[in-house]
Enzyme design. Structure first.
Site, PDB file in Angstrom:
ATOM      1  N   ARG A   1      47.633  49.657  58.350  1.00 43.14           N
ATOM      2  CA  ARG A   1      46.287  49.305  57.890  1.00 43.14           C
ATOM      3  C   ARG A   1      45.572  48.582  59.014  1.00 43.14           C
ATOM      4  O   ARG A   1      44.661  49.122  59.620  1.00 43.14           O
ATOM      5  CB  ARG A   1      46.430  48.416  56.635  1.00 43.14           C
ATOM      6  CG  ARG A   1      45.150  48.106  55.932  1.00 43.14           C
ATOM      7  CD  ARG A   1      45.357  47.256  54.705  1.00 43.14           C
ATOM      8  NE  ARG A   1      45.786  45.889  55.009  1.00 43.14           N
ATOM      9  CZ  ARG A   1      45.822  44.894  54.141  1.00 43.14           C
ATOM     10  NH1 ARG A   1      45.465  45.106  52.882  1.00 43.14           N
ATOM     11  NH2 ARG A   1      46.210  43.680  54.485  1.00 43.14           N
TER      12      ARG A   1
ATOM     13  N   TYR B   1      29.331  51.543  21.214  1.00 40.51           N
ATOM     14  CA  TYR B   1      28.908  52.805  21.830  1.00 40.51           C
ATOM     15  C   TYR B   1      29.972  53.887  21.652  1.00 40.51           C
ATOM     16  O   TYR B   1      31.171  53.634  21.798  1.00 40.51           O
ATOM     17  CB  TYR B   1      28.697  52.610  23.331  1.00 40.51           C
ATOM     18  CG  TYR B   1      27.419  51.895  23.690  1.00 40.51           C
ATOM     19  CD1 TYR B   1      26.175  52.409  23.320  1.00 40.51           C
ATOM     20  CD2 TYR B   1      27.459  50.711  24.420  1.00 40.51           C
ATOM     21  CE1 TYR B   1      25.009  51.743  23.677  1.00 40.51           C
ATOM     22  CE2 TYR B   1      26.306  50.049  24.776  1.00 40.51           C
ATOM     23  CZ  TYR B   1      25.079  50.570  24.393  1.00 40.51           C
ATOM     24  OH  TYR B   1      23.924  49.916  24.738  1.00 40.51           O
TER      25      TYR B   1
ATOM     26  N   LYS C   1      39.609  34.343  51.262  1.00 39.39           N
ATOM     27  CA  LYS C   1      38.724  35.497  51.456  1.00 39.39           C
ATOM     28  C   LYS C   1      38.079  35.884  50.120  1.00 39.39           C
ATOM     29  O   LYS C   1      38.556  35.473  49.059  1.00 39.39           O
ATOM     30  CB  LYS C   1      39.519  36.666  52.033  1.00 39.39           C
ATOM     31  CG  LYS C   1      40.658  37.177  51.144  1.00 39.39           C
ATOM     32  CD  LYS C   1      41.578  38.121  51.904  1.00 39.39           C
ATOM     33  CE  LYS C   1      42.679  38.667  50.990  1.00 39.39           C
ATOM     34  NZ  LYS C   1      43.668  39.465  51.740  1.00 39.39           N
TER      35      LYS C   1
ATOM     36  N   MET D   1      27.791  46.215  28.385  1.00 38.82           N
ATOM     37  CA  MET D   1      27.441  45.454  29.589  1.00 38.82           C
ATOM     38  C   MET D   1      27.491  43.940  29.341  1.00 38.82           C
ATOM     39  O   MET D   1      28.017  43.176  30.145  1.00 38.82           O
ATOM     40  CB  MET D   1      26.044  45.851  30.071  1.00 38.82           C
ATOM     41  CG  MET D   1      25.650  45.165  31.369  1.00 38.82           C
ATOM     42  SD  MET D   1      23.968  45.542  31.877  1.00 38.82           S
ATOM     43  CE  MET D   1      24.091  47.287  32.242  1.00 38.82           C
TER      44      MET D   1
HETATM   45  C1  PLP Z   1      44.883  38.975  51.345  1.00 33.39           C
HETATM   46  C2  PLP Z   1      45.913  38.640  52.354  1.00 33.39           C
HETATM   47  C3  PLP Z   1      46.832  37.615  52.119  1.00 33.39           C
HETATM   48  C4  PLP Z   1      46.958  36.911  50.782  1.00 33.39           C
HETATM   49  O1  PLP Z   1      47.584  37.812  49.890  1.00 33.39           O
HETATM   50  P1  PLP Z   1      48.095  37.390  48.446  1.00 33.39           P
HETATM   51  O2  PLP Z   1      48.900  38.552  48.008  1.00 33.39           O
HETATM   52  O3  PLP Z   1      46.887  37.178  47.612  1.00 33.39           O
HETATM   53  O4  PLP Z   1      48.893  36.142  48.593  1.00 33.39           O
HETATM   54  C5  PLP Z   1      47.679  37.242  53.144  1.00 33.39           C
HETATM   55  N1  PLP Z   1      47.651  37.908  54.334  1.00 33.39           N
HETATM   56  C6  PLP Z   1      46.814  38.922  54.571  1.00 33.39           C
HETATM   57  C7  PLP Z   1      46.845  39.624  55.889  1.00 33.39           C
HETATM   58  C8  PLP Z   1      45.926  39.347  53.585  1.00 33.39           C
HETATM   59  O5  PLP Z   1      45.112  40.385  53.811  1.00 33.39           O
END
Ligand code: PLP
Length: 381
Positions: free
Chosen positions: A152, A275, A54, A323
């Site tokens: 969640r 800055y 993801k 930046m």
């Molecule tokens: C993001 C996610 C993972 C992976 O999590 P990590 O901590 O990066 O290994 C696995 N399962 C779900 C449901 C997630 O949202």
């Protein structure tokens, strides 16, 4: 830049090199280390390891990451969004791709066309998928996600109870290929949330038709075999992050972010830097300015706090991060000169150190990486 062993992401436009190494930052991604981490996640021979890709594989490039994992035998992937699944599909044509966000009735066709498997997070979503199956007179694969304490996503306990008593009707036309939940505190092996959620997960599985099960992301993998079930879902561990930041990292470094020094200057004691003039030299000093800034993902919070590293030696950040630029105190490194490479993430500055300096987590360091520098994929570990 095309020496053998280097694979450049085919989708991103080729980086422009204007004849000088000065100023060029680079994100190097070690696919060999990624694959080693993938193998380390297989804590038992009977479980599958799915790759979580993801958010563009945590900022590293979902296409080359997924392809490297698939070449290593990974046949299951997770993305968060439908769009991410569609983007990854061409690179792993044979693999199963789960979409964590779930399904909306208006998206059913996209799931079918791209052969994506939804993670069903509620009775409503189960109903959408069941109706889609009925309409097409077929059976459709899905994962069912029930909540065990995150609050969640996933079926809450009351919906799980309904699903349990009406399983045949509710799951009509659905082939549940995975029952899953997600741990809230798996980064802390001492948290009692872990065993509580494990207990709730087992109780939930007993209420549902038999199917492969999964509760562990990276942190859960390090909690041991009780948490492995049939499939584990690592993200951060694959990318070299430490899932249990309080103990040594069993995973290999995958990501290296380097910049190059643009300019070096010697200044007197009492001079200000950057800055807001938030840094003042306490001695005659040598300052080096590197072409990386917060637009590249160097968090502004590391101003006067974090470090870069030159040849494995830490050099402190002097003043605020701008930046496009960051200034380091290189008084201790007489060899520092324009063109010298400085590491901000890698073998010396771990993701966890970078995160600590910025007051955040290794996850945010990765997903915050900018897009202004090229990503180079190397096969070496
Ligand atoms: C993001 C996610 C993972 C992976 O999590 P990590 O901590 O990066 O290994 C696995 N399962 C779900 C449901 C997630 O949202």
């Amino acid at each position: 830049m095309s020496s053998s062993g280097h694979v450049t992401h085919p989708v991103r436009p080729a980086p422009l090199f204007l004849g000088s190494e000065r100023g060029s930052a680079l994100l190097t991604i070690r696919l060999g280390a990624l694959v080693e981490n993938f193998r380390l996640c297989a804590i038992s021979s009977v479980i599958s390891v799915a790759g979580v890709v993801k958010a563009d594989a945590y900022g590293l490039g979902a296409a080359p990451i997924a392809r490297a994992l698939a070449d290593a035998g990974c046949d299951t992937f997770f993305v968060a969004r439908l769009e991410e699944g569609i983007a990854v599909r061409p690179f792993v044509p044979q693999a199963r791709i789960f979409v964590l966000d779930g399904i909306l009735s208006e998206n059913v066709e996209h799931f079918l066309v791209h052969r994506l498997t939804p993670v069903l997070n509620s009775l409503d979503e189960i109903s959408v998928w069941s109706q889609a199956a009925a309409l097409r007179r077929t059976t459709l694969d899905a994962a069912v996600h029930f909540d065990t304490g995150m609050n969640r996503l996933g079926l809450p306990p009351n919906e799980l109870a309904v699903l349990s008593t009406e399983a045949a009707k509710r799951l009509a036309g659905i082939n549940p290929v995975l029952m899953m939940s997600h741990l809230a505190c798996s980064d802390d092996p001492a948290s009692k949330m872990n065993s509580e959620q494990l207990q709730r997960f087992r109780a939930g599985l007993a209420m549902l038709p038999p199917a492969p099960a999964s509760v562990s992301a990276s942190g859960g993998i390090l909690l041991g075999k009780d948490y492995a079930f049939d499939l584990v879902r690592p993200g951060i561990a694959l990318y070299g992050g430490n899932p249990h930041p309080a103990t040594p990292n069993p995973f290999r470094t995958v990501v290296q972010l380097t910049g190059r020094i643009l300019q070096v200057r010697r200044v007197d004691k009492g001079e200000s830097v950057g800055y807001g003039a938030t840094f003042r030299t306490a001695r005659p000093s040598t300052l080096a300015t590197v072409a990386l800034g917060y637009a590249d993902g160097l968090m502004r919070a590391i101003g006067n706090k974090g470090s870069g590293a030159i040849g494995g030696v830490r050099v402190p950040v002097a003043g605020r991060v701008s930046m496009d630029l960051i200034t380091l105190d290189v008084t201790e490194i007489p060899s520092a000169e324009p063109g010298t490479e400085v590491e901000f993430i890698g073998d010396t500055i771990s993701l966890e150190e970078a995160a600590r300096s910025a007051g955040t987590a290794n996850y945010e360091i990765l997903t915050g990486l900018g897009s202004r520098f090229p990503r180079h994929y190397v096969s070496a570990p």
